[in-house]
Design a protein around this motif. Structure first.
Motif, PDB file in Angstrom:
ATOM      1  N   ALA A  88       7.695 -20.047 -17.073  1.00 29.96           N
ATOM      2  CA  ALA A  88       7.119 -18.785 -17.541  1.00 29.96           C
ATOM      3  C   ALA A  88       7.786 -17.583 -16.877  1.00 29.96           C
ATOM      4  O   ALA A  88       8.073 -16.572 -17.537  1.00 29.96           O
ATOM      5  CB  ALA A  88       5.615 -18.769 -17.284  1.00 29.96           C
ATOM      6  N   ARG A  89       8.050 -17.682 -15.589  1.00 32.44           N
ATOM      7  CA  ARG A  89       8.729 -16.576 -14.894  1.00 32.44           C
ATOM      8  C   ARG A  89      10.134 -16.376 -15.455  1.00 32.44           C
ATOM      9  O   ARG A  89      10.568 -15.231 -15.676  1.00 32.44           O
ATOM     10  CB  ARG A  89       8.809 -16.869 -13.399  1.00 32.44           C
ATOM     11  N   ALA A  90      10.849 -17.474 -15.678  1.00 32.74           N
ATOM     12  CA  ALA A  90      12.211 -17.369 -16.205  1.00 32.74           C
ATOM     13  C   ALA A  90      12.208 -16.764 -17.606  1.00 32.74           C
ATOM     14  O   ALA A  90      13.068 -15.928 -17.937  1.00 32.74           O
ATOM     15  CB  ALA A  90      12.871 -18.744 -16.220  1.00 32.74           C
ATOM     16  N   TRP A  91      11.235 -17.167 -18.433  1.00 34.84           N
ATOM     17  CA  TRP A  91      11.151 -16.572 -19.780  1.00 34.84           C
ATOM     18  C   TRP A  91      10.916 -15.069 -19.690  1.00 34.84           C
ATOM     19  O   TRP A  91      11.584 -14.280 -20.364  1.00 34.84           O
ATOM     20  CB  TRP A  91      10.021 -17.220 -20.589  1.00 34.84           C
ATOM     21  N   ALA A  92       9.974 -14.645 -18.845  1.00 30.83           N
ATOM     22  CA  ALA A  92       9.616 -13.225 -18.766  1.00 30.83           C
ATOM     23  C   ALA A  92      10.825 -12.375 -18.393  1.00 30.83           C
ATOM     24  O   ALA A  92      10.973 -11.246 -18.895  1.00 30.83           O
ATOM     25  CB  ALA A  92       8.481 -13.020 -17.770  1.00 30.83           C
ATOM     26  N   LEU A  93      11.687 -12.897 -17.554  1.00 27.65           N
ATOM     27  CA  LEU A  93      12.858 -12.127 -17.126  1.00 27.65           C
ATOM     28  C   LEU A  93      13.860 -11.907 -18.258  1.00 27.65           C
ATOM     29  O   LEU A  93      14.738 -11.052 -18.142  1.00 27.65           O
ATOM     30  CB  LEU A  93      13.539 -12.819 -15.943  1.00 27.65           C
ATOM     31  N   THR A  94      13.726 -12.653 -19.347  1.00 31.02           N
ATOM     32  CA  THR A  94      14.609 -12.444 -20.508  1.00 31.02           C
ATOM     33  C   THR A  94      14.120 -11.327 -21.415  1.00 31.02           C
ATOM     34  O   THR A  94      14.824 -10.938 -22.354  1.00 31.02           O
ATOM     35  CB  THR A  94      14.747 -13.725 -21.344  1.00 31.02           C
ATOM     36  N   GLN A  95      12.918 -10.819 -21.170  1.00 29.65           N
ATOM     37  CA  GLN A  95      12.309  -9.826 -22.047  1.00 29.65           C
ATOM     38  C   GLN A  95      12.500  -8.419 -21.498  1.00 29.65           C
ATOM     39  O   GLN A  95      12.529  -8.218 -20.289  1.00 29.65           O
ATOM     40  CB  GLN A  95      10.818 -10.113 -22.216  1.00 29.65           C
ATOM     41  N   GLN A  96      12.599  -7.453 -22.407  1.00 32.42           N
ATOM     42  CA  GLN A  96      12.767  -6.054 -22.030  1.00 32.42           C
ATOM     43  C   GLN A  96      11.503  -5.255 -22.386  1.00 32.42           C
ATOM     44  O   GLN A  96      10.924  -5.444 -23.458  1.00 32.42           O
ATOM     45  CB  GLN A  96      13.965  -5.443 -22.750  1.00 32.42           C
ATOM     46  N   PRO A  97      11.067  -4.372 -21.486  1.00 37.79           N
ATOM     47  CA  PRO A  97       9.854  -3.587 -21.755  1.00 37.79           C
ATOM     48  C   PRO A  97      10.031  -2.617 -22.916  1.00 37.79           C
ATOM     49  O   PRO A  97      11.136  -2.151 -23.200  1.00 37.79           O
ATOM     50  CB  PRO A  97       9.636  -2.817 -20.442  1.00 37.79           C
ATOM     51  N   PHE A  98       8.925  -2.305 -23.553  1.00 40.99           N
ATOM     52  CA  PHE A  98       8.900  -1.253 -24.569  1.00 40.99           C
ATOM     53  C   PHE A  98       7.476  -0.731 -24.693  1.00 40.99           C
ATOM     54  O   PHE A  98       6.522  -1.348 -24.202  1.00 40.99           O
ATOM     55  CB  PHE A  98       9.426  -1.757 -25.921  1.00 40.99           C
ATOM     56  N   PRO A 232       6.271 -10.178 -14.793  1.00 41.21           N
ATOM     57  CA  PRO A 232       6.992  -8.943 -15.127  1.00 41.21           C
ATOM     58  C   PRO A 232       8.209  -9.227 -15.994  1.00 41.21           C
ATOM     59  O   PRO A 232       8.900 -10.237 -15.813  1.00 41.21           O
ATOM     60  CB  PRO A 232       7.414  -8.417 -13.747  1.00 41.21           C
ATOM     61  N   PHE A 233       8.450  -8.334 -16.949  1.00 43.48           N
ATOM     62  CA  PHE A 233       9.640  -8.452 -17.781  1.00 43.48           C
ATOM     63  C   PHE A 233      10.872  -8.035 -16.977  1.00 43.48           C
ATOM     64  O   PHE A 233      10.782  -7.495 -15.882  1.00 43.48           O
ATOM     65  CB  PHE A 233       9.491  -7.609 -19.041  1.00 43.48           C
ATOM     66  N   GLY A 234      12.048  -8.252 -17.569  1.00 49.43           N
ATOM     67  CA  GLY A 234      13.277  -8.209 -16.808  1.00 49.43           C
ATOM     68  C   GLY A 234      13.756  -6.853 -16.378  1.00 49.43           C
ATOM     69  O   GLY A 234      14.635  -6.748 -15.531  1.00 49.43           O
TER      70      GLY A 234
END
Length: 240
Positions: A88-98, A232-234
């Motif tokens: 889950a942490r690794a997935w979140a780091l692939t995402q960008q905030p908006f 947190p996202f990336g």
């Protein structure tokens, strides 16, 4: 909150606003429970209701203030809770905030928040699809009883196909992001009262910051969901 749950626990990836944000405070107060701290909250008083607000929100209260990204699932026997955190942490780091413009609306007999436009709806669908695909190897296959129960519901052929493949029918193109604010309410006046309050509140609060997700856990069947860890996202810099 550390994890030490047995095989009956279910895990989910939800969107949940920052604990320090006005959005988290408003939603937790509305439901009467902070799913991160475990503390009770005082709901707002709404003129015009003939029942306490708590009587209209007990179903979403159990799940905590959230919008579903990956619906609750049990872990495959080969998966540890440490594995869940790592993936889950690794997935979140692939995402960008908006930033997500949001609106209050009725969804059938429910009151909920949803993206205010098609662009936001599509972006949340992309986030949810990415999470679903990244975490799919973690989940146990549904039991025969669970599958039969879900297949007995009124589902389209597409939803039945998705259920068999992903363990849940409302994913990918069938996914619609929302944050539930009420039980199913047969009384149109109750729905209208809740909707009017939240339409004013969403204007005051502004867009949602989609800059993180969270792991939630149902420790045992029927128990309230708790927020286990925020993801947190990336990047800390939101994009439009």
């Amino acid at each position: 909150m550390s994890g030490a749950w047995d095989a009956q626990a279910r895990f989910a990836v939800y969107y949940a606003p920052s604990h320090e944000s006005m959005w988290w405070q408003a939603g937790s107060a509305w439901l009467g429970r902070d799913a991160q701290s475990g503390k009770d909250c005082v709901p707002p008083q709404l003129p015009g209701l003939t029942r306490p607000l708590a009587a209209l929100t007990d179903a979403p209260r159990r799940y905590g203030w959230h919008g579903t990204l990956v619906a609750p699932f049990r872990l495959d026997a080969s998966i540890t809770q440490a594995d869940v955190l790592e993936v889950a942490r690794a997935w979140a780091l692939t995402q960008q905030p908006f930033a997500l413009p949001i609106e209050a609306a009725t969804l059938g007999d429910f009151v909920a928040l949803r993206p205010a436009d098609a662009h936001g709806d599509a972006r949340m669908r992309e986030v949810a699809a990415s999470a679903l695909q990244s975490l799919d190897t973690l989940r146990a296959q549904p039991s025969a009883a669970d599958l039969a129960r879900r297949l007995a519901a009124p589902l389209s052929e597409r939803q039945r196909t998705l259920l068999l493949q992903w363990g849940y029918p409302y994913v990918l193109d069938e996914f619609r992001f929302h944050m539930t604010l009420s039980n199913s309410l047969a009384d149109a006046n109750e729905r209208a009262t809740l909707l009017a309050w939240w339409r004013q509140r969403t204007t005051e609060l502004g867009p949602l910051a989609i800059d993180r997700a969270a792991l939630f856990v149902e420790p045992a069947p029927g128990e309230p969901f708790v927020l286990w860890e925020r993801l947190p996202f990336g990047s800390a810099a939101p994009r439009a």
